[in-house]
Motif scaffolding. Structure first.
Motif, PDB file in Angstrom:
ATOM      1  N   PRO A  62      12.632  17.616  16.877  1.00  0.00           N
ATOM      2  CA  PRO A  62      13.138  17.373  16.052  1.00  0.00           C
ATOM      3  C   PRO A  62      14.022  15.922  15.215  1.00  0.00           C
ATOM      4  O   PRO A  62      12.886  15.394  15.110  1.00  0.00           O
ATOM      5  CB  PRO A  62      15.080  17.423  17.068  1.00  0.00           C
TER       6      PRO A  62
ATOM      7  N   VAL B  97      14.280  20.450  23.597  1.00  0.00           N
ATOM      8  CA  VAL B  97      14.170  20.141  21.912  1.00  0.00           C
ATOM      9  C   VAL B  97      12.684  20.090  21.512  1.00  0.00           C
ATOM     10  O   VAL B  97      11.967  18.512  22.080  1.00  0.00           O
ATOM     11  CB  VAL B  97      15.331  19.358  21.493  1.00  0.00           C
TER      12      VAL B  97
ATOM     13  N   ASN C  74      21.044  23.701  13.544  1.00  0.00           N
ATOM     14  CA  ASN C  74      19.796  22.981  12.901  1.00  0.00           C
ATOM     15  C   ASN C  74      18.136  23.968  12.431  1.00  0.00           C
ATOM     16  O   ASN C  74      17.580  23.238  12.070  1.00  0.00           O
ATOM     17  CB  ASN C  74      20.212  21.649  12.630  1.00  0.00           C
TER      18      ASN C  74
ATOM     19  N   GLN D 201      16.467  24.075  15.146  1.00  0.00           N
ATOM     20  CA  GLN D 201      15.416  22.941  15.503  1.00  0.00           C
ATOM     21  C   GLN D 201      14.923  23.653  16.630  1.00  0.00           C
ATOM     22  O   GLN D 201      15.378  24.859  17.347  1.00  0.00           O
ATOM     23  CB  GLN D 201      16.363  21.825  16.462  1.00  0.00           C
ATOM     24  N   GLN D 202      14.260  23.856  16.699  1.00  0.00           N
ATOM     25  CA  GLN D 202      13.503  24.766  17.743  1.00  0.00           C
ATOM     26  C   GLN D 202      12.986  24.374  19.948  1.00  0.00           C
ATOM     27  O   GLN D 202      13.477  22.924  19.998  1.00  0.00           O
ATOM     28  CB  GLN D 202      11.715  24.792  17.733  1.00  0.00           C
TER      29      GLN D 202
ATOM     30  N   PRO E   5      14.942  16.100  23.802  1.00  0.00           N
ATOM     31  CA  PRO E   5      14.327  15.979  22.531  1.00  0.00           C
ATOM     32  C   PRO E   5      12.963  15.513  22.987  1.00  0.00           C
ATOM     33  O   PRO E   5      13.136  14.384  23.335  1.00  0.00           O
ATOM     34  CB  PRO E   5      14.948  15.075  21.173  1.00  0.00           C
TER      35      PRO E   5
ATOM     36  N   VAL F 148      22.073  21.919  17.547  1.00  0.00           N
ATOM     37  CA  VAL F 148      20.799  21.820  17.587  1.00  0.00           C
ATOM     38  C   VAL F 148      20.247  23.344  16.876  1.00  0.00           C
ATOM     39  O   VAL F 148      19.499  23.537  15.993  1.00  0.00           O
ATOM     40  CB  VAL F 148      19.972  22.025  18.674  1.00  0.00           C
TER      41      VAL F 148
ATOM     42  N   SER G 101      18.898  13.815  13.854  1.00  0.00           N
ATOM     43  CA  SER G 101      19.344  15.045  14.105  1.00  0.00           C
ATOM     44  C   SER G 101      20.312  13.805  15.339  1.00  0.00           C
ATOM     45  O   SER G 101      19.878  13.048  15.883  1.00  0.00           O
ATOM     46  CB  SER G 101      18.073  15.523  14.807  1.00  0.00           C
TER      47      SER G 101
END
Length: 474
Positions: free
Chosen positions: A367, A364, A341, A343-344, A384, A338, A371
């Motif tokens: 995403p 997450v 890449n 990803q917030q 996510p 995560v 992913s």
């Protein structure tokens, strides 16, 4: 006879407590202490357990159903008498909170008690003066039951109860990470049932394949990963074993835009993170309509911040650690992906140093659909959140998975919610609730999530073969 939960963790083979010349260490995931050493069964000991089950089968199968039901009910009562001892041991070996451990042990007793009221069906197909045709369900024989570490008692009982009522004998193998409660369950059951009817063997990585390939085991019931389930099916094919496989899941929840945000946020949190998200039916992909994505994600994060993660034995803990080091490292690897890449992360994401396999509650933010955190099953507390625009899009994305175990739909318009539920390609779908399971409610995975059904009359019949009898009267 009372059960000593503090020591003497031995296998049960042909009614006898049995040790081995080799042993496995059992770790408390909250502090990484070795809390016990258990027998690591040899192939010869497995052969002895299977032979005992084979020898016990004719007598057990011929035992009148009412007697089998009474004995299974007696197991339920004995579990309730030992509930606190089982719960404390379960927390020590598995990590879940004491309250949740008590819930699992109480549920295990209930499963035995309710299956004791069930019976394999007999169906009259034709009944005329000239001809009688009926189909009955007969026991299969020796069942190999392979149980995972997330619910080591309850998921064992899901196999034991229907198998026993149907008239089968059993060789039960717990996970090497959580063998203690299963070994004590074998000790307890041995106080109730004839010798050889239920045998419990503990062991490492070799024992499962030995069971699934064993020529004198007639059926394997396995709960675990899809990858391992494929291997069980392959080895079981050599003698056409009957199989029940409850495998992986990457369950999607679809939240419609008309929900009550605050109320639904709490339900979604526990749907995703109960048992520290070590739950085959946990929400693992949370699809939220774009109109409510921001307020619902904020409500989820705010509620998650109020939940205490800690040693399951502590009174104020609401969630415990990840169960074992292997899974802990896998989650850390997913988290690194995560981060790598970009990803917030809305919550968590920082694994603290120290004793115990404590993984932070992590959420997450939207995403990409391809992913790893979306495609793979984390089996741990990292979730996510995924934004969608139309219901058709949400359904298509939810179904775009090799898994099809469970799912849920959340919305005030029940007709719309049910219409969405009917389009999900899963064995179980909840609407405005989740993880409501009973002994009478069958479920099984679609696609790569499994073969066969557990629970209910369908689950009971998984432990039988159908036999049709045709009688010419005149």
């Amino acid at each position: 006879m009372s059960i000593d939960f503090t020591s003497h963790y031995l296998m049960t083979i042909d009614g006898q407590p049995t040790d081995s010349g080799r042993h496995l260490e059992v770790i408390n995931p909250a502090n990484e202490d070795v809390i016990a050493r258990v027998p690591d069964a040899t192939r010869e000991q497995l052969d002895a357990a299977v032979a005992a089950a084979r020898q016990a089968f004719p007598s057990w199968a011929a035992t009148p159903l009412a007697e089998r039901q009474a004995l299974v009910s007696a197991i339920s009562e004995k579990i309730l008498q030992n509930l606190e001892g089982f719960a404390q041991l379960l927390t020590r070996e598995q990590g879940k909170t004491l309250d949740y451990a008590r819930y699992e042990i109480g549920g295990s007793a209930a499963w035995f008690g309710e299956f004791a009221k069930m019976a394999p069906s007999e169906i009259i197909i034709e009944d005329t003066p000239e001809h009688l045709v009926k189909t009955r369900h007969v026991p299969i024989g020796v069942v190999g039951a392979i149980v995972p570490w997330n619910f080591p008692v309850l998921l064992a009982v899901w196999k034991l109860a229907p198998a026993l009522i149907a008239g089968n004998t059993i060789v039960l193998k717990p996970s090497p990470f959580t063998p203690l409660t299963a070994l004590k369950l074998g000790e307890l059951i041995n106080q109730v049932l004839p010798a050889g009817v239920v045998n419990v063997v503990s062991g490492g990585d070799d024992l499962g394949p030995w069971i699934s390939a064993h020529p004198d085991i007639d059926k394997v019931s396995f709960t675990g990963s899809t990858a391992t389930g494929r291997r069980v099916m392959e080895s079981g094919s050599r003698n056409l074993k009957r199989l029940t496989l409850e495998l992986g899941g990457n369950d999607a929840a679809i939240v419609l835009p008309d929900v009550d945000i605050e109320e639904t946020a709490q339900k979604l949190f526990w749907g995703a993170f109960s048992n520290s998200a070590q739950f085959c039916l946990a929400i693992k992909r949370l699809y939220i309509h774009e109109d409510i994505y921001d307020p619902l994600s904020k409500a989820l994060v705010a509620y998650a911040r109020t939940v205490k993660v800690g040693d399951g034995a502590a009174a104020d803990s609401q969630l415990g650690p990840v169960q074992n080091a292997v899974q802990f490292e896998r989650l850390k690897n997913l988290l690194a992906d995560v981060r790598n890449n970009d990803q917030q992360i809305l919550l968590g994401g920082e694994v603290l140093q120290g004793k115990g396999y404590f993984f932070p509650l992590t959420i997450v933010d939207n995403p990409p659909e391809d992913s790893r955190i979306v495609v793979e099953e984390p089996f741990g507390p990292i979730l996510p959140l995924l934004k969608y625009r139309t219901v058709d899009e949400a359904i298509e994305r939810a179904n775009a998975s090799e898994y099809g175990l469970g799912g849920s739909v959340w919305g005030k318009d029940l007709a719309q919610a049910e219409a969405v539920a009917q389009r999900l390609q899963t064995g179980k779908v909840w609407i405005n609730e989740i993880h409501v399971l009973t002994p009478y409610t069958p479920f099984g995975g679609h696609k790569q999530s499994g073969v066969g059904v557990e629970n209910g009359s369908d689950g009971l019949h998984e432990y039988t073969n159908a036999q049709t009898i045709s009688i010419r009267r005149k």
